[in-house]
Design a protein around this motif. Sequence first.
Motif, short mmCIF file in Angstrom:
data_model
loop_
_atom_site.label_atom_id
_atom_site.label_comp_id
_atom_site.label_asym_id
_atom_site.label_seq_id
_atom_site.Cartn_x
_atom_site.Cartn_y
_atom_site.Cartn_z
N ARG A 70 28.20 -20.94 -31.91
CA ARG A 70 29.62 -21.01 -31.54
C ARG A 70 30.49 -20.17 -32.47
O ARG A 70 31.65 -19.89 -32.14
CB ARG A 70 30.10 -22.46 -31.59
CG ARG A 70 29.40 -23.41 -30.63
CD ARG A 70 30.07 -24.78 -30.66
NE ARG A 70 29.22 -25.80 -30.04
CZ ARG A 70 28.53 -26.71 -30.72
NH1 ARG A 70 28.60 -26.74 -32.06
NH2 ARG A 70 27.78 -27.59 -30.09
N GLU A 72 32.20 -17.31 -33.76
CA GLU A 72 32.48 -15.99 -33.21
C GLU A 72 32.57 -14.91 -34.28
O GLU A 72 32.78 -13.73 -33.96
CB GLU A 72 33.74 -16.04 -32.36
CG GLU A 72 33.60 -16.98 -31.17
CD GLU A 72 34.61 -16.74 -30.08
OE1 GLU A 72 35.35 -15.73 -30.15
OE2 GLU A 72 34.66 -17.56 -29.14
N ARG A 96 28.72 -16.59 -28.48
CA ARG A 96 29.67 -15.48 -28.46
C ARG A 96 29.98 -15.06 -29.89
O ARG A 96 30.05 -15.91 -30.77
CB ARG A 96 30.98 -15.89 -27.78
CG ARG A 96 30.87 -16.22 -26.30
CD ARG A 96 32.28 -16.29 -25.72
NE ARG A 96 32.30 -16.70 -24.33
CZ ARG A 96 32.62 -17.91 -23.89
NH1 ARG A 96 32.93 -18.86 -24.76
NH2 ARG A 96 32.63 -18.20 -22.60
N PRO A 97 30.22 -13.76 -30.14
CA PRO A 97 29.97 -12.65 -29.20
C PRO A 97 28.48 -12.40 -29.04
O PRO A 97 27.70 -12.68 -29.94
CB PRO A 97 30.67 -11.47 -29.87
CG PRO A 97 30.63 -11.79 -31.33
CD PRO A 97 30.76 -13.28 -31.43
#
Length: 393
Positions: A70, A72, A96-97
């Motif tokens: 999670r 990012e 993500r990413p």
Amino acid sequence: MTPITTTAELAAFCDQLKGQPFVAVDTEFMRETTYWPKLCLIQAAAPSAEAVIDPLAEGIDLEPFLAVLRDEAIPKVFHAARQDVEIFNNLKAMPRPLFDTQVAGMAAGFGEQIAYDALVRQMLKIEIDKSSRFTDWARRPLTDAQLSYALADVTHLAELFPMLRGRLEKEGRLAWVTDEMVNLTDPANYDVDPENAWRRLKPRRHTAKYLAVFRAVAAWRERTAQMRDQPRGRILKDEAIDEIATQTPADADALDRLRSVPKGFSGSRFGPDLLTAVREALKDPEAYAPVIEKAKGPSFPAAGAVVELLKVLLKARAEDAGVASKLIATVADLEQIANDDNAKTPALTGWRREAFGEDALKLKRGELALVLDGSRVRVVEVRRAPKAKAAAQ
């Protein structure tokens, strides 16, 4: 090799991943006999840390690793990521990413849907040992050879990522992959709401009665598959959903007469519930039927020919760019462009319009021509002669 089997070990490993420039991830899972994929192994590798995680170890909590997914600030690298992303989305940890090396390989000229071992062979000049390829990943204990095989999936991936990213940056195509990753990590792609299950299928008719039953049966199958944790096809085949929606059986005898429904299905534990779903849908089909647009086929006599010309243009432009044509446009995109210059299709937006879409419209207007030059198709501009001025009156 020893896998991580405790939450404390996993937390310590994930502490090492904090601040890393990226982490390569892969999974091993089983789903041949289940609806929900059974996560059997997680492999992760960063420039200075690597490990195999055992999700089946008693008492282990995967939350430390899910938190990394999670985060990012840390790019996550996968190869052919869709099924892995589905698993982690189910665990509320959309990665993500994300950078998918298979999609990147398409943009870098390695062909459509290049396999991981082929990409490793071409870029790293390494031949992967496939002796553990058909391992039963749910069986314990796993051997050192099996664990080493699994870990190699991410150690090589960690080597590939900087090379592929650098190549795409140099060619100005990194944004192409970024656009694809936005779609790949869209939770809507992994929706398991039974009421939306019909969207994965292809309705053949558009009457309210047909669509209402089609949606109801698809939803019933999805709910049943989820509750029993069985593959959809073991509950009811796709073709049976279409036949039931077409014939709308009202009782057990009518259901058993359908060719695509297993013999004696009405007397099974599933039959009564399925018939109830059909009857409920038929109470008010106009209200329950999904609203869908009819697929547009060729809307004028020459549209089919235009699609064929666009296919040749797409292949030519993809070869010129050294890109897999599938990354630029699909046949459905070409059909939409053939019918409408302003079609709402990815092929007419962003980098795809620049690489292909604008030329597709020019070809339709007669401003471009396709010329066979030996064994290669060239795209040339058409020079139109100026229109003669009307004689002075």
